[in-house]
Design an enzyme around this catalytic site. Structure first.
Site: not given
Ligand code: EPZ
Length: 418
Positions: A22-23, A92, A116, A121-122, A124, A305, A397
Protein backbone atom coordinates in the site's frame (compact mmCIF):
# COMPACT_ATOMS: atom_id res chain seq x y z
CA UNK A 1 -22.07 -1.89 10.55
CA UNK A 2 -18.90 -3.63 9.40
CA UNK A 3 -17.67 -6.27 11.86
CA UNK A 4 -15.09 -9.05 11.70
CA UNK A 5 -15.63 -12.26 13.68
CA UNK A 6 -12.46 -14.09 14.72
CA UNK A 7 -12.31 -17.48 16.50
CA UNK A 8 -9.51 -17.78 19.04
CA UNK A 9 -7.39 -20.62 20.40
CA UNK A 10 -6.32 -21.94 17.00
CA UNK A 11 -2.82 -22.27 15.62
CA UNK A 12 -2.22 -20.36 12.38
CA UNK A 13 -1.01 -22.93 9.86
CA UNK A 14 -0.40 -22.97 6.11
CA UNK A 15 0.86 -20.65 3.37
CA UNK A 16 -0.20 -17.09 2.60
CA UNK A 17 0.85 -14.79 -0.25
CA UNK A 18 1.47 -11.14 0.57
CA UNK A 19 -0.08 -8.45 -1.66
CA UNK A 20 1.64 -5.43 -3.17
CA UNK A 21 2.64 -2.65 -0.81
CA UNK A 22 0.00 0.00 0.00
CA UNK A 23 2.71 2.48 1.00
CA UNK A 24 4.62 1.98 -2.24
CA UNK A 25 1.50 2.04 -4.41
CA UNK A 26 0.03 5.34 -3.14
CA UNK A 27 3.08 7.60 -3.84
CA UNK A 28 3.76 5.85 -7.16
CA UNK A 29 0.14 6.43 -8.26
CA UNK A 30 0.65 10.14 -7.46
CA UNK A 31 3.94 10.13 -9.41
CA UNK A 32 2.04 9.02 -12.54
CA UNK A 33 0.80 12.64 -12.71
CA UNK A 34 4.33 13.71 -13.65
CA UNK A 35 3.91 12.48 -17.23
CA UNK A 36 1.31 12.85 -19.98
CA UNK A 37 1.89 9.24 -20.98
CA UNK A 38 0.09 6.08 -19.80
CA UNK A 39 1.55 4.18 -16.84
CA UNK A 40 0.82 0.54 -16.00
CA UNK A 41 1.26 -0.60 -12.39
CA UNK A 42 1.33 -4.29 -11.45
CA UNK A 43 0.79 -6.03 -8.11
CA UNK A 44 -1.44 -3.17 -6.95
CA UNK A 45 -3.41 -4.28 -3.86
CA UNK A 46 -7.21 -4.03 -3.95
CA UNK A 47 -7.55 -1.76 -0.89
CA UNK A 48 -9.87 1.06 0.11
CA UNK A 49 -6.93 3.50 0.29
CA UNK A 50 -5.93 2.63 -3.28
CA UNK A 51 -9.52 3.22 -4.40
CA UNK A 52 -9.40 6.66 -2.72
CA UNK A 53 -6.20 7.51 -4.60
CA UNK A 54 -7.84 6.32 -7.84
CA UNK A 55 -10.72 8.74 -7.12
CA UNK A 56 -8.20 11.53 -6.43
CA UNK A 57 -6.48 11.01 -9.80
CA UNK A 58 -9.83 10.86 -11.62
CA UNK A 59 -10.98 14.07 -9.86
CA UNK A 60 -7.91 15.77 -11.38
CA UNK A 61 -8.82 14.52 -14.87
CA UNK A 62 -6.84 11.30 -15.20
CA UNK A 63 -8.35 8.09 -16.56
CA UNK A 64 -7.80 5.01 -14.35
CA UNK A 65 -8.66 1.42 -15.21
CA UNK A 66 -8.18 -1.59 -12.94
CA UNK A 67 -7.69 -5.08 -14.38
CA UNK A 68 -7.28 -7.45 -11.42
CA UNK A 69 -3.97 -6.45 -9.79
CA UNK A 70 -3.04 -4.05 -12.59
CA UNK A 71 -3.81 -0.32 -12.72
CA UNK A 72 -3.67 1.55 -16.02
CA UNK A 73 -3.35 5.27 -15.39
CA UNK A 74 -3.66 7.78 -18.22
CA UNK A 75 -2.82 11.30 -16.98
CA UNK A 76 -2.86 12.91 -20.44
CA UNK A 77 -5.88 15.09 -19.84
CA UNK A 78 -5.27 16.38 -16.34
CA UNK A 79 -7.60 19.36 -16.18
CA UNK A 80 -7.05 20.53 -12.64
CA UNK A 81 -4.22 21.16 -10.27
CA UNK A 82 -6.55 21.53 -7.30
CA UNK A 83 -7.48 18.82 -4.79
CA UNK A 84 -10.73 19.73 -3.05
CA UNK A 85 -11.29 19.30 0.67
CA UNK A 86 -13.67 16.36 0.47
CA UNK A 87 -11.01 14.44 -1.43
CA UNK A 88 -8.11 15.51 0.72
CA UNK A 89 -9.86 14.65 3.98
CA UNK A 90 -10.58 11.09 2.88
CA UNK A 91 -6.97 10.02 3.21
CA UNK A 92 -3.79 11.65 4.48
CA UNK A 93 -1.71 10.23 1.63
CA UNK A 94 -3.71 12.28 -0.88
CA UNK A 95 -1.27 15.07 0.03
CA UNK A 96 1.25 13.20 -2.10
CA UNK A 97 -0.33 14.65 -5.25
CA UNK A 98 0.97 18.10 -4.25
CA UNK A 99 4.56 17.29 -5.17
CA UNK A 100 3.48 15.73 -8.47
CA UNK A 101 1.24 18.67 -9.42
CA UNK A 102 4.01 21.15 -8.60
CA UNK A 103 6.46 19.01 -10.57
CA UNK A 104 4.28 18.81 -13.65
CA UNK A 105 2.43 22.14 -13.72
CA UNK A 106 4.50 24.35 -11.42
CA UNK A 107 1.40 24.94 -9.33
CA UNK A 108 -0.93 23.11 -6.94
CA UNK A 109 -3.80 23.83 -4.55
CA UNK A 110 -4.45 21.10 -2.00
CA UNK A 111 -6.73 21.21 1.01
CA UNK A 112 -4.98 20.41 4.27
CA UNK A 113 -5.35 16.64 4.84
CA UNK A 114 -7.03 15.97 8.16
CA UNK A 115 -5.07 14.44 11.00
CA UNK A 116 -6.13 10.97 12.01
CA UNK A 117 -6.43 8.73 15.06
CA UNK A 118 -2.67 8.29 15.39
CA UNK A 119 -1.59 11.90 15.25
CA UNK A 120 -1.83 15.47 13.95
CA UNK A 121 0.29 14.61 10.97
CA UNK A 122 1.29 18.14 9.98
CA UNK A 123 2.97 19.04 6.66
CA UNK A 124 5.55 21.59 7.85
CA UNK A 125 8.50 19.51 6.60
CA UNK A 126 6.85 19.14 3.17
CA UNK A 127 6.15 22.89 2.90
CA UNK A 128 9.61 23.96 4.10
CA UNK A 129 11.11 21.69 1.46
CA UNK A 130 8.86 23.03 -1.30
CA UNK A 131 9.94 26.58 -0.40
CA UNK A 132 13.61 25.58 -0.52
CA UNK A 133 12.93 24.13 -3.97
CA UNK A 134 11.84 27.62 -5.08
CA UNK A 135 8.06 27.27 -4.85
CA UNK A 136 6.03 30.05 -3.23
CA UNK A 137 3.76 28.34 -0.71
CA UNK A 138 0.77 30.05 0.90
CA UNK A 139 -1.81 28.70 3.34
CA UNK A 140 -5.33 30.15 3.09
CA UNK A 141 -8.68 28.95 4.47
CA UNK A 142 -7.44 25.41 5.01
CA UNK A 143 -5.83 25.20 1.60
CA UNK A 144 -2.16 25.06 0.70
CA UNK A 145 -1.34 26.88 -2.55
CA UNK A 146 1.99 26.59 -4.30
CA UNK A 147 3.53 27.89 -7.51
CA UNK A 148 7.00 27.90 -9.03
CA UNK A 149 8.61 31.29 -8.47
CA UNK A 150 12.37 30.81 -8.60
CA UNK A 151 14.73 28.08 -9.66
CA UNK A 152 18.25 27.16 -8.69
CA UNK A 153 20.18 24.13 -7.49
CA UNK A 154 19.30 23.41 -3.88
CA UNK A 155 20.45 21.41 -0.93
CA UNK A 156 17.60 20.53 1.48
CA UNK A 157 18.00 19.22 5.04
CA UNK A 158 14.84 17.58 6.43
CA UNK A 159 14.22 18.23 10.13
CA UNK A 160 12.92 14.65 10.37
CA UNK A 161 13.20 11.77 7.84
CA UNK A 162 9.54 12.08 6.90
CA UNK A 163 8.47 9.39 4.39
CA UNK A 164 5.79 11.53 2.75
CA UNK A 165 7.92 14.67 2.67
CA UNK A 166 10.79 12.75 1.03
CA UNK A 167 8.40 11.39 -1.63
CA UNK A 168 6.69 14.76 -2.21
CA UNK A 169 10.02 16.57 -2.62
CA UNK A 170 11.37 13.92 -5.02
CA UNK A 171 8.29 14.46 -7.22
CA UNK A 172 8.52 18.27 -6.99
CA UNK A 173 12.23 18.25 -7.93
CA UNK A 174 12.47 15.64 -10.65
CA UNK A 175 11.33 17.76 -13.66
CA UNK A 176 13.64 20.76 -13.49
CA UNK A 177 16.63 22.56 -15.01
CA UNK A 178 18.31 22.29 -11.62
CA UNK A 179 19.86 19.69 -9.35
CA UNK A 180 18.55 18.91 -5.87
CA UNK A 181 19.99 17.18 -2.81
CA UNK A 182 17.65 15.92 -0.06
CA UNK A 183 19.50 15.23 3.21
CA UNK A 184 18.17 13.31 6.22
CA UNK A 185 15.83 11.64 3.73
CA UNK A 186 13.58 8.74 4.76
CA UNK A 187 15.24 5.41 3.92
CA UNK A 188 12.16 3.16 3.74
CA UNK A 189 11.99 0.51 0.96
CA UNK A 190 9.00 2.38 -0.46
CA UNK A 191 11.31 5.36 -1.18
CA UNK A 192 13.63 3.05 -3.14
CA UNK A 193 10.65 1.71 -5.09
CA UNK A 194 9.62 5.27 -5.95
CA UNK A 195 13.18 6.10 -7.12
CA UNK A 196 13.17 2.99 -9.33
CA UNK A 197 9.79 3.94 -10.78
CA UNK A 198 10.83 7.56 -11.49
CA UNK A 199 14.17 6.51 -13.01
CA UNK A 200 12.36 4.09 -15.29
CA UNK A 201 10.27 7.11 -16.41
CA UNK A 202 13.52 8.89 -17.33
CA UNK A 203 14.42 10.63 -14.07
CA UNK A 204 17.99 10.79 -12.78
CA UNK A 205 17.84 10.06 -9.05
CA UNK A 206 20.49 8.40 -6.87
CA UNK A 207 20.73 7.49 -3.18
CA UNK A 208 17.23 6.34 -2.19
CA UNK A 209 17.56 3.92 0.71
CA UNK A 210 20.33 6.07 2.16
CA UNK A 211 19.94 9.42 3.93
CA UNK A 212 21.12 11.58 1.00
CA UNK A 213 19.16 11.55 -2.26
CA UNK A 214 20.59 13.36 -5.32
CA UNK A 215 18.28 14.44 -8.15
CA UNK A 216 19.49 15.74 -11.54
CA UNK A 217 16.53 17.57 -13.04
CA UNK A 218 15.23 16.42 -16.46
CA UNK A 219 12.84 18.00 -18.98
CA UNK A 220 10.11 15.42 -19.05
CA UNK A 221 9.17 11.89 -17.98
CA UNK A 222 7.67 9.01 -19.96
CA UNK A 223 4.99 6.46 -19.18
CA UNK A 224 6.26 3.10 -17.90
CA UNK A 225 5.24 -0.27 -16.56
CA UNK A 226 6.21 -1.09 -12.97
CA UNK A 227 5.53 -3.78 -10.38
CA UNK A 228 5.26 -2.41 -6.85
CA UNK A 229 7.20 -4.16 -4.07
CA UNK A 230 5.45 -6.57 -1.68
CA UNK A 231 3.87 -5.16 1.47
CA UNK A 232 6.38 -5.62 4.32
CA UNK A 233 3.83 -4.58 6.97
CA UNK A 234 1.24 -7.12 5.81
CA UNK A 235 4.01 -9.74 5.82
CA UNK A 236 5.09 -8.71 9.31
CA UNK A 237 1.49 -8.90 10.53
CA UNK A 238 1.18 -12.53 9.41
CA UNK A 239 4.56 -13.30 11.00
CA UNK A 240 3.26 -11.99 14.34
CA UNK A 241 0.04 -14.01 13.99
CA UNK A 242 2.09 -17.21 13.56
CA UNK A 243 4.26 -16.39 16.59
CA UNK A 244 1.27 -15.40 18.76
CA UNK A 245 -0.64 -18.63 18.08
CA UNK A 246 2.23 -21.13 18.24
CA UNK A 247 1.58 -21.69 14.55
CA UNK A 248 3.60 -22.61 11.47
CA UNK A 249 3.20 -20.31 8.47
CA UNK A 250 5.05 -19.84 5.19
CA UNK A 251 4.67 -16.24 4.03
CA UNK A 252 5.26 -15.92 0.28
CA UNK A 253 6.11 -12.93 -1.91
CA UNK A 254 8.30 -11.13 0.64
CA UNK A 255 11.59 -9.22 0.40
CA UNK A 256 13.30 -10.65 3.51
CA UNK A 257 15.67 -7.67 3.64
CA UNK A 258 12.72 -5.31 4.20
CA UNK A 259 11.70 -7.34 7.25
CA UNK A 260 15.04 -7.50 9.07
CA UNK A 261 13.98 -5.34 12.07
CA UNK A 262 10.69 -7.24 12.44
CA UNK A 263 12.36 -10.64 12.06
CA UNK A 264 14.94 -9.73 14.71
CA UNK A 265 12.27 -8.83 17.29
CA UNK A 266 10.12 -11.88 16.56
CA UNK A 267 13.18 -14.12 16.96
CA UNK A 268 13.96 -12.35 20.25
CA UNK A 269 10.60 -13.57 21.63
CA UNK A 270 11.80 -17.13 20.98
CA UNK A 271 9.79 -17.82 17.81
CA UNK A 272 11.69 -19.20 14.83
CA UNK A 273 11.97 -17.34 11.50
CA UNK A 274 13.49 -19.23 8.58
CA UNK A 275 14.32 -17.76 5.16
CA UNK A 276 12.45 -20.13 2.88
CA UNK A 277 14.10 -19.55 -0.54
CA UNK A 278 14.49 -16.07 -2.03
CA UNK A 279 11.04 -14.68 -1.48
CA UNK A 280 9.40 -16.49 1.43
CA UNK A 281 9.77 -16.67 5.20
CA UNK A 282 8.61 -19.50 7.47
CA UNK A 283 7.59 -18.58 11.03
CA UNK A 284 7.25 -21.19 13.78
CA UNK A 285 5.65 -20.01 17.01
CA UNK A 286 6.59 -21.61 20.29
CA UNK A 287 4.32 -22.44 23.18
CA UNK A 288 6.42 -20.37 25.53
CA UNK A 289 7.57 -16.99 24.16
CA UNK A 290 9.46 -14.36 26.15
CA UNK A 291 9.03 -10.59 26.60
CA UNK A 292 11.03 -8.09 24.51
CA UNK A 293 11.56 -4.31 24.52
CA UNK A 294 10.81 -2.33 21.35
CA UNK A 295 11.49 1.24 20.26
CA UNK A 296 9.94 2.38 16.96
CA UNK A 297 12.30 4.29 14.68
CA UNK A 298 12.54 5.42 11.06
CA UNK A 299 13.73 2.61 8.74
CA UNK A 300 15.91 0.57 9.20
CA UNK A 301 14.69 0.71 12.81
CA UNK A 302 11.62 -1.16 14.04
CA UNK A 303 8.62 0.14 12.05
CA UNK A 304 5.88 2.05 13.85
CA UNK A 305 3.34 0.30 11.58
CA UNK A 306 4.18 -2.97 13.34
CA UNK A 307 4.01 -1.59 16.92
CA UNK A 308 0.34 -2.34 17.63
CA UNK A 309 0.64 -5.91 16.33
CA UNK A 310 3.71 -6.60 18.49
CA UNK A 311 1.95 -5.13 21.52
CA UNK A 312 -0.90 -7.59 20.97
CA UNK A 313 1.57 -10.47 20.80
CA UNK A 314 3.49 -9.35 23.91
CA UNK A 315 0.26 -8.89 25.89
CA UNK A 316 -0.16 -12.67 25.72
CA UNK A 317 3.46 -13.50 26.63
CA UNK A 318 4.48 -14.00 30.27
CA UNK A 319 6.83 -11.24 31.43
CA UNK A 320 7.18 -7.46 31.19
CA UNK A 321 7.84 -5.79 27.83
CA UNK A 322 8.38 -2.08 27.19
CA UNK A 323 7.41 -0.37 23.93
CA UNK A 324 8.49 3.20 23.10
CA UNK A 325 6.61 4.83 20.20
CA UNK A 326 8.85 7.61 18.85
CA UNK A 327 7.15 8.30 15.48
CA UNK A 328 3.51 9.19 16.20
CA UNK A 329 2.25 11.02 19.26
CA UNK A 330 -0.98 9.08 19.64
CA UNK A 331 -0.40 5.56 18.43
CA UNK A 332 -1.70 3.71 21.50
CA UNK A 333 -5.40 3.77 20.56
CA UNK A 334 -5.36 -0.04 20.51
CA UNK A 335 -4.41 -0.25 24.22
CA UNK A 336 -7.92 0.24 25.60
CA UNK A 337 -9.28 -2.40 23.26
CA UNK A 338 -6.52 -4.87 24.24
CA UNK A 339 -7.37 -4.18 27.88
CA UNK A 340 -10.94 -5.31 27.15
CA UNK A 341 -9.36 -8.64 26.16
CA UNK A 342 -7.53 -8.89 29.50
CA UNK A 343 -4.24 -7.16 28.60
CA UNK A 344 -2.35 -5.46 31.45
CA UNK A 345 -0.77 -2.36 29.86
CA UNK A 346 0.33 0.87 31.51
CA UNK A 347 0.89 4.00 29.40
CA UNK A 348 3.34 6.75 30.41
CA UNK A 349 3.38 9.28 27.54
CA UNK A 350 4.96 7.50 24.58
CA UNK A 351 5.96 4.48 26.69
CA UNK A 352 3.81 1.38 27.12
CA UNK A 353 4.65 -1.11 29.86
CA UNK A 354 3.10 -4.47 29.04
CA UNK A 355 2.75 -7.01 31.83
CA UNK A 356 2.16 -10.00 29.63
CA UNK A 357 0.21 -13.01 30.81
CA UNK A 358 -0.93 -16.19 29.28
CA UNK A 359 -3.65 -15.95 26.66
CA UNK A 360 -5.94 -12.98 26.24
CA UNK A 361 -9.68 -13.56 26.20
CA UNK A 362 -12.01 -12.91 23.26
CA UNK A 363 -14.30 -9.86 23.53
CA UNK A 364 -16.27 -7.33 21.51
CA UNK A 365 -13.75 -4.67 20.54
CA UNK A 366 -13.42 -1.75 18.12
CA UNK A 367 -10.81 -0.96 15.50
CA UNK A 368 -9.76 2.69 15.87
CA UNK A 369 -7.28 2.79 12.96
CA UNK A 370 -5.70 0.46 10.43
CA UNK A 371 -2.87 -1.13 12.43
CA UNK A 372 -4.85 -1.07 15.69
CA UNK A 373 -7.40 -3.24 13.87
CA UNK A 374 -4.63 -5.60 12.79
CA UNK A 375 -3.45 -5.80 16.41
CA UNK A 376 -6.93 -6.89 17.51
CA UNK A 377 -6.83 -9.73 14.97
CA UNK A 378 -3.47 -10.83 16.41
CA UNK A 379 -4.85 -10.68 19.96
CA UNK A 380 -8.00 -12.61 18.96
CA UNK A 381 -6.00 -15.36 17.25
CA UNK A 382 -3.50 -15.68 20.11
CA UNK A 383 -6.22 -15.64 22.77
CA UNK A 384 -9.10 -17.92 23.72
CA UNK A 385 -12.77 -17.52 22.87
CA UNK A 386 -14.47 -15.49 20.15
CA UNK A 387 -13.81 -11.88 19.24
CA UNK A 388 -15.94 -9.45 17.24
CA UNK A 389 -14.05 -6.44 15.88
CA UNK A 390 -16.32 -3.49 15.11
CA UNK A 391 -15.42 -0.76 12.56
CA UNK A 392 -13.50 -3.40 10.63
CA UNK A 393 -13.46 -1.05 7.60
CA UNK A 394 -10.27 0.40 9.09
CA UNK A 395 -8.59 -2.95 8.45
CA UNK A 396 -9.72 -3.02 4.81
CA UNK A 397 -7.68 0.15 4.20
CA UNK A 398 -4.45 -1.84 4.41
CA UNK A 399 -5.18 -5.59 4.24
CA UNK A 400 -6.48 -7.12 1.03
CA UNK A 401 -9.07 -9.92 1.43
CA UNK A 402 -8.13 -10.31 5.10
CA UNK A 403 -10.79 -12.88 6.09
CA UNK A 404 -10.02 -15.05 3.03
CA UNK A 405 -6.33 -15.08 3.92
CA UNK A 406 -7.11 -15.85 7.58
CA UNK A 407 -9.43 -18.72 6.62
CA UNK A 408 -6.74 -20.15 4.33
CA UNK A 409 -4.54 -20.30 7.46
CA UNK A 410 -7.13 -22.27 9.43
CA UNK A 411 -8.61 -19.36 11.34
CA UNK A 412 -12.38 -19.01 11.76
CA UNK A 413 -12.94 -15.55 10.30
CA UNK A 414 -15.97 -13.99 8.68
CA UNK A 415 -17.55 -10.57 8.11
CA UNK A 416 -20.77 -9.45 9.80
CA UNK A 417 -22.41 -6.65 7.83
CA UNK A 418 -25.58 -5.19 9.38
C1 EPZ B 1 4.03 7.08 6.04
O1 EPZ B 1 3.22 8.11 6.57
C2 EPZ B 1 3.15 5.84 5.99
N1 EPZ B 1 2.02 6.09 5.09
C3 EPZ B 1 2.65 5.50 7.40
O2 EPZ B 1 1.90 4.29 7.31
C4 EPZ B 1 3.87 5.26 8.29
O3 EPZ B 1 3.44 5.01 9.61
C5 EPZ B 1 4.76 6.51 8.27
O4 EPZ B 1 5.15 6.81 6.91
C6 EPZ B 1 6.04 6.31 9.09
O5 EPZ B 1 6.76 5.23 8.60
C7 EPZ B 1 2.20 6.01 3.75
O6 EPZ B 1 3.31 5.78 3.28
C8 EPZ B 1 1.00 6.24 2.90
P1 EPZ B 1 5.93 10.60 8.10
P2 EPZ B 1 3.74 9.65 6.54
O7 EPZ B 1 5.81 11.84 7.29
O8 EPZ B 1 4.53 9.89 5.32
C9 EPZ B 1 5.74 13.87 11.53
C10 EPZ B 1 0.10 2.83 7.69
O9 EPZ B 1 -0.37 2.33 8.72
N2 EPZ B 1 5.74 14.86 10.44
O10 EPZ B 1 7.20 9.80 8.00
O11 EPZ B 1 2.59 10.53 6.81
C11 EPZ B 1 4.45 13.08 11.56
O12 EPZ B 1 3.46 13.79 12.26
C12 EPZ B 1 0.51 4.30 7.69
O13 EPZ B 1 0.28 2.21 6.60
C13 EPZ B 1 5.82 16.21 10.77
O14 EPZ B 1 5.90 16.58 11.95
O15 EPZ B 1 4.71 9.64 7.81
C14 EPZ B 1 4.85 11.82 12.26
O16 EPZ B 1 4.85 12.06 13.65
C15 EPZ B 1 0.25 4.97 9.03
N3 EPZ B 1 5.82 17.12 9.78
C16 EPZ B 1 6.29 11.59 11.78
O17 EPZ B 1 6.73 12.86 11.28
C17 EPZ B 1 5.72 16.75 8.45
O18 EPZ B 1 5.74 17.64 7.58
C18 EPZ B 1 6.40 10.56 10.67
O19 EPZ B 1 5.61 10.99 9.62
C19 EPZ B 1 5.63 15.38 8.14
C20 EPZ B 1 5.65 14.45 9.15
Amino acid sequence: MNKLFIGGGMRVRGRVRVSGSKNATLPIMAACLLTRKECVLHQVPDLDDVKVMEDVLVSLGARVKRENGTLIINPENITSYELPEHMSRKMRASNLVMGALLGRFGKARVSYPGGCAIGQRPMDIHLKGFRELGYTIGEYYGYIEGYASSSSDCDIMLDFPSVGATENLMMAAVISKNNTIIRNAAREPEIVDMQNFLNRMGAKIRGAGLDVIRIEGVNELNGVEHEVIPDRIEAGTFMVMAAASGGDVVIENVVAEHLVPVTAKIRETGAEVIRYNGSALRVLGKRKLGPVDIKTLPYPGFPTDMQPQMMALLSGVEGTSVIVETIFENRFMHVNELRRMGADIKIEGRVAIIKGKNRLRGATVEATDLRAGAALIVAAIGGTGETVIDNAYHIDRGYEKIEEKLRSLGITAYRIMT
